[in-house]
Design a protein around this motif. Structure first.
Motif, PDB file in Angstrom:
ATOM      1  N   MET A 185      -2.696   0.491 -11.074  1.00 40.44           N
ATOM      2  CA  MET A 185      -1.545   0.506 -10.173  1.00 40.44           C
ATOM      3  C   MET A 185      -1.919   1.140  -8.836  1.00 40.44           C
ATOM      4  N   THR A 186      -2.863   2.087  -8.885  1.00 37.92           N
ATOM      5  CA  THR A 186      -3.326   2.691  -7.636  1.00 37.92           C
ATOM      6  C   THR A 186      -4.007   1.649  -6.750  1.00 37.92           C
ATOM      7  N   ALA A 187      -4.840   0.804  -7.373  1.00 39.55           N
ATOM      8  CA  ALA A 187      -5.501  -0.259  -6.610  1.00 39.55           C
ATOM      9  C   ALA A 187      -4.477  -1.226  -6.043  1.00 39.55           C
ATOM     10  N   GLY A 188      -3.471  -1.566  -6.828  1.00 35.78           N
ATOM     11  CA  GLY A 188      -2.432  -2.477  -6.359  1.00 35.78           C
ATOM     12  C   GLY A 188      -1.661  -1.915  -5.181  1.00 35.78           C
ATOM     13  N   ALA A 189      -1.468  -0.594  -5.168  1.00 37.26           N
ATOM     14  CA  ALA A 189      -0.747   0.032  -4.060  1.00 37.26           C
ATOM     15  C   ALA A 189      -1.619   0.181  -2.829  1.00 37.26           C
ATOM     16  N   ILE A 204       4.907   2.923   4.086  1.00 32.19           N
ATOM     17  CA  ILE A 204       4.450   1.633   3.562  1.00 32.19           C
ATOM     18  C   ILE A 204       4.284   1.707   2.049  1.00 32.19           C
ATOM     19  N   LEU A 205       3.702   2.816   1.558  1.00 34.48           N
ATOM     20  CA  LEU A 205       3.454   2.957   0.123  1.00 34.48           C
ATOM     21  C   LEU A 205       4.755   2.980  -0.677  1.00 34.48           C
ATOM     22  N   TRP A 206       5.708   3.845  -0.268  1.00 32.63           N
ATOM     23  CA  TRP A 206       6.890   4.079  -1.107  1.00 32.63           C
ATOM     24  C   TRP A 206       7.993   3.064  -0.892  1.00 32.63           C
ATOM     25  N   GLN A 207       8.041   2.450   0.281  1.00 32.60           N
ATOM     26  CA  GLN A 207       9.121   1.500   0.547  1.00 32.60           C
ATOM     27  C   GLN A 207       8.725   0.052   0.314  1.00 32.60           C
ATOM     28  N   ILE A 208       7.418  -0.249   0.370  1.00 33.60           N
ATOM     29  CA  ILE A 208       6.991  -1.649   0.255  1.00 33.60           C
ATOM     30  C   ILE A 208       6.014  -1.846  -0.909  1.00 33.60           C
ATOM     31  N   ARG A 209       4.886  -1.127  -0.868  1.00 37.81           N
ATOM     32  CA  ARG A 209       3.774  -1.444  -1.768  1.00 37.81           C
ATOM     33  C   ARG A 209       4.040  -1.012  -3.211  1.00 37.81           C
ATOM     34  N   PHE A 210       4.475   0.233  -3.417  1.00 38.17           N
ATOM     35  CA  PHE A 210       4.589   0.732  -4.790  1.00 38.17           C
ATOM     36  C   PHE A 210       5.731   0.074  -5.576  1.00 38.17           C
ATOM     37  N   PRO A 211       6.934  -0.140  -4.994  1.00 39.89           N
ATOM     38  CA  PRO A 211       7.949  -0.871  -5.764  1.00 39.89           C
ATOM     39  C   PRO A 211       7.495  -2.264  -6.157  1.00 39.89           C
TER      40      PRO A 211
END
Length: 324
Positions: free
Chosen positions: A1-5, A41-48
């Motif tokens: 999941m880290t790579a995906g984010a 970018i991480l918390w609003q777009i990539r991680f969800p």
């Protein structure tokens, strides 16, 4: 999941993502995290998006394994019984004729897709009940094929009448995680939890069911009740994730078979591992969809079909030889 984010057109530093996730989720300080812009970018777009991809992949793989256990058919997948066709027709109607959903607690598209999937399964079930005694799973499968063909015909007719909406409809049919947010995660999570718990609680009964209808009945298993419960739970989970992600095929075939071939054929093992590896598979497929043609993005359904179609052929050939 880290790579995906971390991976994507707007690349984020891997170490920074690891530190940010460890700090925010596990309260472990691993050093300097991300800048304010990168964190947004991480918390609003990539991680969800990554979380939703994991939920969708895990659910599709788990439901695929459950369908294969119930029908004792290695080619069964979550789109059996017209689930995909019903969801596709519902989504098409929402895109073409959908009402103003600004005042709805949820958008029109997931509601229409979810309703279409459930109506399709109910129709297949009613047709199967009317055509036979209901104990032959082949009757239910054929009823699902007939219902799916009918719904696909209606969907094609609607698309031809409203050609201006074709692009939106096809984008949904090919699968998508590009518009994902925390809203979609919270929307689908309750359905995924309920469906997963019900299916996993029946893992031992699916092992008993795999020895045959009469043998399972002689051991005291109420086969019709088990079959109906698992089908309803798998359909609920599938319809929920399809409603938010579109049609992402082959996950329900690839992952359970890989687990069955590499680890064990027992559903006590296949079901939980399918959920785990299904989540990982779709996160990796989403990374490929974002990066292969960067800065453009491929529909994730194209990536899963690229691997899934050849795998399906292999499964079909090996099934005919009796090796699966």
């Amino acid at each position: 999941m880290t790579a995906g984010a971390a991976l994507g057109p707007a690349g984020l530093p891997f170490s920074g993502v690891s530190s940010e996730l460890a700090n925010r989720i596990f309260r472990i300080n691993l050093g300097e995290g991300l800048s304010e812009r990168q964190a947004a970018i991480l918390w609003q777009i990539r991680f969800p998006r990554v979380v939703l991809g994991a939920l969708v992949g895990g659910t599709l793989a788990l439901c695929g394994a459950a369908y294969q256990g119930v029908f004792r058919n290695p080619l069964a997948d979550p789109y059996l019984l017209g689930v995909a066709s019903g969801a596709g027709l519902g989504a098409t109607l929402a895109i073409v004729y959908g009402p103003d959903s600004s005042s709805w607690p949820v958008g029109a598209l997931p509601v229409f897709a979810f309703a279409g999937a459930l109506i399709a399964v109910m129709a297949a079930w009613v047709v199967a009940k009317g055509a036979g005694p209901g104990k032959n799973t082949a009757i239910l499968i054929l009823a699902g094929v007939a219902v799916a063909a009918f719904l696909n015909a209606i969907q094609t007719y609607v698309q031809q009448r409203q050609t201006d909406s074709l692009r939106s409809v096809y984008a949904w049919i090919l699968g998508r995680l590009s518009t994902s947010g925390w809203y979609e995660v919270w929307l689908v999570l309750p359905y995924v939890v309920v469906a997963s718990v019900v299916i996993l609680l029946h893992r031992r009964l699916l092992d008993v069911l795999s020895v045959g209808e009469e043998e399972a009945s002689s051991l005291g298993v109420r086969t019709e009740r088990v079959r109906a419960t698992v089908i309803i739970a798998a359909t609920l989970g599938t319809a929920a994730v399809v409603a938010v992600s579109g049609l992402i095929g082959f996950v329900g075939i690839i992952v359970p078979h890989a687990i069955r071939l590499a680890v064990s054929t027992s559903y006590k093992v296949v079901l939980p591992l399918s959920a785990l590896f299904g989540a990982a598979f779709l996160v990796l497929a989403d990374i490929a969809a974002r990066t292969v043609a960067s800065p453009a993005e491929l529909p994730i359904g194209v990536i899963t079909a690229f691997f899934g179609a050849p795998f399906f052929v292999v499964v079909l050939l090996t099934s005919r030889k009796g090796t699966i």
